[in-house]
Write an enzyme that holds these catalytic residues in place. Structure first.
Site, short mmCIF file in Angstrom:
data_model
loop_
_atom_site.label_atom_id
_atom_site.label_comp_id
_atom_site.label_asym_id
_atom_site.label_seq_id
_atom_site.Cartn_x
_atom_site.Cartn_y
_atom_site.Cartn_z
N SER A 1 40.98 30.47 35.46
CA SER A 1 41.25 31.87 35.78
C SER A 1 42.20 32.64 34.94
CB SER A 1 41.65 31.72 37.37
OG SER A 1 41.24 33.01 37.83
N ASP B 1 29.95 32.34 39.24
CA ASP B 1 31.19 32.78 39.57
C ASP B 1 31.08 34.48 40.10
OD1 ASP B 1 33.94 33.49 39.75
OD2 ASP B 1 34.44 32.44 37.97
N HIS C 1 33.85 30.18 41.41
CA HIS C 1 35.17 30.04 40.68
C HIS C 1 36.12 28.89 40.96
CE1 HIS C 1 38.05 32.55 38.57
NE2 HIS C 1 39.09 32.12 39.29
#
Length: 730
Positions: A598, A673, A705
């Site tokens: 991330s 995602d 994600h």
């Protein structure tokens, strides 16, 4: 998604210091066993650490512990006296299942009454009520569509939920269902959060719920979202013959946001009062808080630029708002998520970082400051309990050492500040409802996780559980060291590393940075390392992390440096850390790895491009690569809009620096995602190809994600193989 201080009790380690202090065990005395890959990544036996069972307070004198029979897997809730440790059976889930229909797991209730005398279960797409004492099981709903986020009213007489984007409440005595709203649609959500509010404002813990019961159970305040203006992003699932198209309303930086209204529904009258916010205004409205009496309500407002926050009190009869608090900052402000209203009507308590450090303030209901409770170059991390009877506030903070977290208390007048947790490390405390005791879950760099019961004067009553098993003593484990790295401009960056159990200062080791790097987010803490970290250290990799000046250790003063500059200070400080690291005689400068997901993936991508002179290898997962591709709320909080900050967006984009890639970069992303779209990695790949760069890429099908199940197993194997090949050269 996504301070400058000297402390003589934590030393900046030098190689000489390390040589003198690392592992004075004599040959033959040290444990010899090595952690296996299966133990580190697959939870295989023998286990060196066990999970501490969940513990929660029942009342001020008793806590509840969940016990599970390892053979039958049957669970029980045990009620334990804090005073003397006496145990009594509180709830037997296996016995409950005798009165439940086949297929319902007694432990899987979606809502539970305060005294565990009422349970709500989901079966199919409908909700069912179960009262154990009366042995009553009754269906509550039978409509088309699934009921989401069922939440009991404080008196357990009503149940509220959303269905098909409308808000409902059910009278549990009569079974009568109230439909509170009627205009729910594909773009209008009542009590169900728009994606960007869920992700960036209300938080993932909300599970998209955007409604809140009043303490007197008479009203529900809810947010109504209109996603009509929000642009659509398409996610394509590749399963089956023709694939599936998933349409997501997702505002990227600079895009139109959802329109928001605030409604207050009253039961059983079932009428709605709308707060007088302009639905079409470009702003954010969120985080309502009820006064304990239930007859007063506040809601927070923030401008689109996110540098001004106001708290309004809402008239429950007319919806008119009255401002009671106003905060402005030159960088950004944040919603108050743990606002506390005093039962005696004297005002409210909040945590603000307006002076550069997050501290406690007591305001009156007229918005005037009554008292400042804490101050200094340290941060209040959370309010744990407000004891109005004894006029004390319990809170968690890092007052002495930034990598540690402790429980403190202070008087309402700001006097009598006292630290309650004694052992070094990171403590997470649960206070009993009356403030007589606290459950202390903590670990340190050298001590695994444990759970203690303590009195609120700080004395320990008993240890409830330790995570380490007897088998741990048989293994040679690496050692985590905490230290600070000096920078050229005089800061000391918090850091740790985990040295191999057979560390030899005359040898040459690779280093692997594990990072996140987002504003106000730190990875350096006085906590026990994970088995995965110990496994890599055991194999000969020095695992480390360094927190930059915007990580939160340096307060809002440090974090605010990142305003309009994402990417700049993260890389500046990490590259300084690498320069320091290369001066250590046991570090191989040709093997400096970095990994993160991330925001950590973003930093990793920058490290291998902009920071190519410092870093040689990296694994970047689910990465933002250009801030124009991420959501409006998060991105604009730190960067302002693209039209307002073109240079910042240009420098902060990994795409800008793609031509500088020299090392080995592995990029991985899930194709579904919905947070950081795979578009980010695809655009980076496009640039790298056009620049003639070599890189590695792994796609994870049907993953969001973060990866789960077999895909997570694959990612773990892939990462270990990557580090073994490139850092250990095996």
């Amino acid at each position: 998604m996504l301070r400058k201080r000297s402390n003589p009790s934590i030393l900046i380690l030098t190689s000489a210091f390390l040589i003198a202090t690392t592992y004075p065990l004599l040959a033959g005395e040290a444990p010899q066993k090595k952690i296996s890959y299966g133990q580190a990544y697959e939870n295989k036996e023998p286990r060196l650490f066990k999970t501490i069972p969940p513990v929660s307070w029942f009342d001020d004198e008793h806590y509840l512990v969940r016990e599970r029979d390892e053979k039958t897997r049957a669970s029980k809730l045990i009620k334990v006296s804090a005073k003397n440790g006496e145990k009594t059976l509180f709830l037997d889930y296996r016995a409950m299942e005798k009165d439940l229909p086949q297929g319902i797991d007694a432990e899987a209730a979606v809502a539970v009454g305060k005294n565990h005398d009422l349970f709500i279960y989901e079966m199919g797409d409908d909700l069912y009520l179960f009262r154990p004492k009366a042995r009553l099981f009754r269906r509550l709903t039978a409509a088309s569509g699934r009921e989401r986020n069922p939440r009991l009213s404080p008196d357990s007489k009503f149940l509220a939920y959303t269905r098909n984007n409308n808000l409902y409440a059910c009278d549990l005595e009569t079974g009568l269902e109230y439909q509170i709203t009627t205009d729910g649609s594909e773009t209008v959500y009542n009590g169900w959060a728009s994606w960007v509010y869920y992700e960036e404002i209300l938080g993932r813990g909300s599970r998209y719920a955007a409604f809140w019961w009043s303490p007197d159970s008479r009203r529900i305040v809810f947010l109504r979202f209109d996603d009509g203006p929000v642009p659509v992003f398409h996610l394509v699932r590749s399963s089956g013959t023709h694939g599936e198209l998933e349409i997501q309303r997702y505002p990227k930086s600079g895009d139109p946001n959802p329109r928001v209204r605030v409604g207050i529904a009253t039961l059983p009258e079932n009428n709605i009062i709308w707060a007088d916010f302009d639905e079409n205004a470009d702003h954010y409205v969120a985080w309502p808080f009820w006064h304990p009496s239930g007859d007063r309500l506040t809601i927070q407002w923030m401008n689109r630029g996110q540098d001004n926050l106001k708290i309004y009190e809402i008239d429950l009869r007319t919806g008119k708002k009255q401002e009671i608090f106003d905060e402005k900052q030159p960088s950004w402000v944040e919603f108050f998520e743990d606002l506390y209203f005093f039962k005696d009507g004297s005002g409210f308590l909040l945590r603000s970082d307006v002076d550069g450090w997050r501290h406690l303030y007591h305001y009156g209901l007229d918005g005037r400051l009554k008292a400042r409770l804490t101050e200094g170059p340290w941060q209040v991390a959370a309010i744990s309990l407000v004891d109005e009877k004894n006029r004390l506030v319990y809170f968690q903070a890092n007052r002495e050492k930034t990598p540690e977290l402790h429980l403190y208390r202070v008087g309402f007048d700001g006097h009598g500040l006292e630290r309650l947790t004694k052992e070094p490390g990171t403590h997470r405390a649960q206070l009993s409802p009356g403030g007589s005791y606290f459950l202390d879950s903590y670990s340190s760099a050298s001590s695994p996780l444990r759970l203690d019961l303590c009195r609120t004067d700080g004395t320990t009553i008993r240890t409830i559980e330790r995570s380490e098993t007897p088998e741990r003593a048989e293994y040679a484990l690496g050692r985590k060291e905490l230290f600070f790295i000096p920078t050229e401009d005089g800061l000391e960056l918090p850091a740790y590393w985990i040295l191999p159990p057979d560390f030899n200062p005359s040898a040459s080791y690779p280093a692997l940075f594990q990072i996140y790097g987002g504003p106000g987010s730190s990875t350096v803490s006085d906590t026990y390392p994970s088995l995965a970290q110990l496994y890599l250290a055991q194999e000969g990799i020095i695992v480390l992390s360094v927190d930059h000046r915007g990580s939160g250790h340096f307060g809002k003063k440090g974090t605010a440096l990142m305003h309009r500059n994402l990417g700049k200070w993260e890389m500046h400080d990490l590259m300084e850390a690498v320069r320091w690291l290369r001066k250590q005689p046991f570090i191989d400068p040709s093997r400096i790895g970095i990994t993160g997901g991330s925001y950590g993936g973003y930093v990793t991508c920058l490290a291998l491009t902009y920071g190519a002179e410092a870093f040689t290898h990296g694994i970047a997962s689910s990465s933002v690569t250009d801030w124009k591709l991420y959501d409006s709320v998060y991105t604009e909080r730190y960067m302002d809009s693209p039209s307002e900050n073109k240079p910042g967006y240009e420098f902060g984009s990994v795409l800008t620096h793609a031509s500088k890639l020299k090392g080995v970069l592995l990029i991985e992303h899930g194709d579904m995602d919905d947070n950081v779209h795979m578009q980010n990695s695809v655009q980076l790949i496009d640039h790298l190809m056009d620049e003639g760069k070599t890189f590695e890429y792994m796609l994870y099908p049907n993953q969001r994600h973060g990866f789960g199940g077999k895909k997570r197993d694959h990612a773990s194997h892939l990462a270990v193989d990557f580090w073994f090949k490139h850092l250990l050269r095996r």
